[in-house]
Design an enzyme around this catalytic site. Structure first.
Site, short mmCIF file in Angstrom:
data_model
loop_
_atom_site.label_atom_id
_atom_site.label_comp_id
_atom_site.label_asym_id
_atom_site.label_seq_id
_atom_site.Cartn_x
_atom_site.Cartn_y
_atom_site.Cartn_z
N GLU A 348 0.23 2.41 -28.63
CA GLU A 348 -1.04 1.86 -29.10
C GLU A 348 -1.10 0.35 -28.83
O GLU A 348 -1.37 -0.45 -29.72
CB GLU A 348 -1.25 2.20 -30.57
CG GLU A 348 -1.34 3.71 -30.80
CD GLU A 348 -1.53 4.11 -32.25
OE1 GLU A 348 -1.53 3.21 -33.13
OE2 GLU A 348 -1.67 5.31 -32.51
N GLU A 442 -1.35 11.03 -29.55
CA GLU A 442 -1.29 11.37 -30.96
C GLU A 442 -2.68 11.80 -31.40
O GLU A 442 -3.69 11.35 -30.86
CB GLU A 442 -0.90 10.17 -31.83
CG GLU A 442 0.48 9.63 -31.67
CD GLU A 442 0.69 8.40 -32.55
OE1 GLU A 442 -0.03 8.25 -33.58
OE2 GLU A 442 1.56 7.58 -32.23
#
Length: 496
Positions: A348, A442
């Site tokens: 991320e 995810e």
């Protein structure tokens, strides 16, 4: 290479010729009578036999799944037992272009073109008759066939060529009208096929399913002394094992102390056929190796601290290298045991909550990723990792965080924004990835089978530990794990 030779045998009558005569007289061309079957089996025993592997144009090997009893497929990325066939040269002598051959899987069943061609190929025939006979043709040449030559296989009854549709990754059909790319196979005698590494096998397979199938994955976060907690939960709910198991090196002292338990689970999962992934929620180099979540993993470095981290030989840079060094024994152990692992460090990148994230430009977050890649691969020799570059669905400036094609194998997007699996996000990932695989890194809510059909380039999705049970009902989990375009562990080819 030397030609493939075999002793000459005496033929009583050519079955393909006999079949054509019977067809002219109105009898079935498959003539599976008791007398003919006995003649054919006697001839097969006397014929020359070779153990061979056959590789499609794309690099996928033809495989008799579970040794036989099902469709002939072209999905395997290396040659093992299921990819080995006994080739019987019914013409005898040296294997030549134009000879009639049969192929038998290790389970004892013959490769068969149903009704003589025009449709699916299976490995389920209990005997070798007309449907099981193929003419071997040397592609681009004539005469003797040697190991490593390009060949095609043509049904003797229908005249169609075996074709690995879309260059491999699925079923093999007898529908080719000529020997083109999809119909071209490389023939290897047993032991002469190119050797591949576990990393290459896993990555080649992942590439092969892009556009058609998606691997179901599940992350297992704390505690590391129960490294399959959420994978086991998914199995308990759905009756199926996730095709991707994910673990984490983590940051709390008790989880750091249990890293070997997590790594041993990675080896166990890989041996069982799962794709293995590792993450690393690391503590900032301004703190100890163990730290808190808030104020630790979730914290900020000043610009001067960041610049010091990126400066080789500085104090923070030395601390960072020491942290990476502590991962090396685990990664080396995986390498020593033939385990390839997806590695997704500093995930991320485009969200600024984690201490490593939110920094754009060549000296930003992507530079730390590049440093980690180079240190592990070039300095430490860890070459069994498949590198995953990961962003989140909260901004669209993915290119500002891209480490460069040389640094990653798979591009992943994490889905936590409430608008879900939109076409805009899919298209943005396709644009940044080019021809490389993309994945749902995810998610809390899992995609539906329909969403994956509409966005077929996602090679895996990974549900996040307990959040999967917050956002998906048991029925929804069962449905996605049973979907025909979703792969569970038992449907993967295995890696060892």
């Amino acid at each position: 290479m030397p030609p493939i030779s075999a002793p000459v045998r005496k033929l009583t009558v050519g079955f393909a010729f006999l079949s054509s005569l019977m067809a002219c007289s109105g009898q079935t061309t498959d003539a599976r009578t008791e007398d003919t079957q006995g003649t054919r089996e006697t001839a097969a025993l006397a014929a020359s036999q070779l153990s061979v592997n056959l590789r499609a144009w794309s690099g996928h090997y033809l495989v008799a799944d579970k040794g036989g009893g099902a469709a002939l497929q072209a999905y395997s990325t290396w040659a093992k037992e299921w990819e080995t066939f006994t080739l019987t040269d019914l013409n005898g002598g040296t294997l030549q272009s134009g000879d009639v051959v049969t192929l038998r899987g290790i389970g004892g069943q013959w490769v068969s073109a149903d009704k003589g061609g025009g449709g699916a190929i299976s490995v389920n025939a209990p005997h070798a008759l007309g449907w099981e006979e193929f003419r071997i043709v040397k592609v681009g040449g004539t005469g003797t066939i040697a190991s490593g030559d390009k060949i095609a296989l043509q049904t003797t009854l229908g005249g169609q060529f075996l074709s690995a549709i879309d260059s491999g990754g699925g079923d093999v059909l007898a529908t080719g009208v000529s020997a083109r790319e999809w119909e071209t196979l490389t023939l290897y005698t047993l032991g002469s096929a190119p050797v591949t590494t576990p990393k290459q096998r896993v990555l080649d397979y992942i590439k092969s399913i892009s556009g058609s199938k998606t691997i179901a994955g599940q992350h297992n976060r704390e505690p590391n002394w129960e490294p399959a907690k959420w994978t086991n939960a998914i199995n308990g709910t759905t009756g199926r094992w996730p095709g991707l198991w994910s673990g984490d090196f983590l940051y709390q002292q008790e989880n750091i102390d249990s890293r070997w338990t997590m790594i041993n689970e990675a080896k166990k999962q890989f041996a069982a056929g799962a794709v293995v992934q590792l993450m690393w929620h690391s503590c900032p180099p301004t703190q100890g190796e163990a730290c808190a979540w808030q104020g630790g993993v979730i914290s900020k470095l000043s610009d001067s601290q960041w610049n010091e981290l990126l400066t080789d030989g500085s104090n923070l840079n030395r601390i960072w290298k020491t942290r990476v060094d502590r991962l090396v024994p685990y990664l080396q152990d995986l390498k020593n045991n033939g385990v390839a692992a997806l590695f997704r460090p500093y995930h991320e990148m485009n969200q600024g909550v984690f201490w490593w994230g939110g920094r754009t430009g060549p000296q930003g977050t992507r530079r730390l990723y590049q440093m980690t890649h180079d240190y592990l691969t070039k300095t430490k020799g860890i070459d069994n990792l498949i590198w995953v570059w990961d962003v989140q669905d909260l901004s669209w400036n993915f290119s500002d965080y891209n480490p460069g094609d040389a640094y990653w194998d798979i591009a992943a997007l994490d889905f936590y924004n409430g608008d879900g699996f939109t076409k805009a996000k899919y298209d943005a990932m396709l644009a940044v990835a080019g021809g490389k695989p993309i994945a749902i890194g995810e998610c809390d809510r899992l995609p539906s089978a329909t969403e994956l059909r509409n966005q077929p380039r996602w090679v895996f999705f990974m549900g996040w530990s307990e959040l999967v049970y917050d956002r998906n009902s048991a029925t929804e989990l069962k449905n996605i794990y049973a979907a025909d375009n979703v792969l569970t562990r038992d449907e993967l080819p295995g890696w060892q």
